[in-house]
Write a protein that holds these residues in place. Structure first.
Motif, PDB file in Angstrom:
ATOM      1  N   ALA A   1       0.804  -1.543  -0.211  1.00  0.00           N
ATOM      2  CA  ALA A   1      -0.100  -0.161  -0.050  1.00  0.00           C
ATOM      3  C   ALA A   1       1.677   1.151   0.160  1.00  0.00           C
ATOM      4  O   ALA A   1       2.232   1.749   0.742  1.00  0.00           O
ATOM      5  N   PRO A   2       0.618   2.886  -0.422  1.00  0.00           N
ATOM      6  CA  PRO A   2       0.981   3.897  -0.587  1.00  0.00           C
ATOM      7  C   PRO A   2       0.810   4.079   0.407  1.00  0.00           C
ATOM      8  O   PRO A   2       0.474   4.238   1.201  1.00  0.00           O
ATOM      9  N   ARG A   3       1.529   5.903   0.382  1.00  0.00           N
ATOM     10  CA  ARG A   3       1.353   5.986   1.387  1.00  0.00           C
ATOM     11  C   ARG A   3       0.035   6.630   1.699  1.00  0.00           C
ATOM     12  O   ARG A   3      -0.663   7.343   2.679  1.00  0.00           O
ATOM     13  N   THR A   4      -0.743   7.123   0.732  1.00  0.00           N
ATOM     14  CA  THR A   4      -1.796   7.869   0.820  1.00  0.00           C
ATOM     15  C   THR A   4      -3.042   6.586   1.286  1.00  0.00           C
ATOM     16  O   THR A   4      -4.029   7.267   2.439  1.00  0.00           O
ATOM     17  N   ILE A   5      -3.355   5.342   0.795  1.00  0.00           N
ATOM     18  CA  ILE A   5      -3.343   4.482   1.957  1.00  0.00           C
ATOM     19  C   ILE A   5      -3.405   4.909   3.391  1.00  0.00           C
ATOM     20  O   ILE A   5      -4.353   4.028   4.506  1.00  0.00           O
ATOM     21  N   ALA A   6      -1.957   4.517   3.556  1.00  0.00           N
ATOM     22  CA  ALA A   6      -1.911   5.061   5.158  1.00  0.00           C
ATOM     23  C   ALA A   6      -2.232   6.530   5.935  1.00  0.00           C
ATOM     24  O   ALA A   6      -2.531   6.044   6.956  1.00  0.00           O
ATOM     25  N   GLN A   7      -2.537   7.158   5.514  1.00  0.00           N
ATOM     26  CA  GLN A   7      -2.947   8.230   5.326  1.00  0.00           C
ATOM     27  C   GLN A   7      -4.421   7.700   5.664  1.00  0.00           C
ATOM     28  O   GLN A   7      -4.950   8.740   6.852  1.00  0.00           O
ATOM     29  N   ASP A   8      -5.460   7.406   4.558  1.00  0.00           N
ATOM     30  CA  ASP A   8      -6.424   7.117   4.651  1.00  0.00           C
ATOM     31  C   ASP A   8      -6.798   6.329   6.035  1.00  0.00           C
ATOM     32  O   ASP A   8      -8.120   5.919   6.619  1.00  0.00           O
TER      33      ASP A   8
END
Length: 204
Positions: free
Chosen positions: A84-91
């Motif tokens: 998972a990319p950073r955007t998924i981590a933030q989500d």
């Protein structure tokens, strides 16, 4: 401290459990999908910390996180992923996760992160979040949805459509459509070419 690890990859699950169990004061249980994790939370009333693999069966993106949060008695739940990319981590953090653990995390860092999150603190590796910022500019990452990233991750692992469908709990025909869309978006000749493009771009 009681920790539940839910991951459908035996090696990853067993390795994480071994690292944590070696600490002595951490009791670890493992399951292979979200439904099993939910059953254990219902049976026990919750764990001090639950670690969920983002792409295992039953997760449906962050829906699985929300289910776990409802069942874990107010205790922290974190997401793990190797893709998972950073955007998924933030989500995930925005949806209530107490942390995000890349599966590349060193053993010592993993143990420290578990202690940190079990204490109610939020944990995400700074290097992961800042490094991924550059990758967000990558046109490949920008043009794919989180579901397409999951399917692409399956292609990179050499899985057949049927196996990806089973893993994501989708119909095989849906995976075929995703693969076709991926090939169009990545300008790939076929699924193997799509996986090669993704790997060369550093997405997996």
């Amino acid at each position: 401290m009681n920790v539940l690890i839910a991951d459908d990859h035996d090696l990853v699950r067993d390795t994480l459990a071994a690292f944590l169990s070696a600490e002595g004061e951490i009791a670890v249980e493992t399951v292979e999908d979200l439904d099993a994790a939910c059953r254990r939370m219902e049976e026990t009333g919750g764990f001090d910390l639950v670690l969920l693999d983002y792409t295992m069966p039953g997760m449906h993106g962050l829906e699985g996180l929300r289910r776990a949060l409802d069942l874990n008695g107010g205790n922290p739940v974190a997401i793990m992923s190797g893709t998972a990319p950073r955007t998924i981590a933030q989500d995930a953090l925005d949806a209530g996760a107490v942390g995000f653990l890349p599966k590349t995390l060193p053993a010592k860092s993993l143990v420290n992160a578990v202690r940190f999150m079990a204490a109610g603190e939020t944990y995400v590796p700074v290097k992961f979040m800042t490094t991924e910022e550059d990758e967000d500019i990558n046109p490949i990452a920008e043009k794919l949805s989180s579901r397409e990233m999951q399917v692409l991750g399956g292609l990179c692992r050499g899985l057949a459509n049927k196996e990806i469908a089973r893993e994501l709990e989708l119909q095989e025909v849906t995976i075929k459509l995703h693969v076709k869309t991926l090939c169009n978006k990545l300008e790939a000749k076929n699924r193997t070419h799509a996986a090669m493009i993704a790997k060369e771009a550093g997405l997996f």
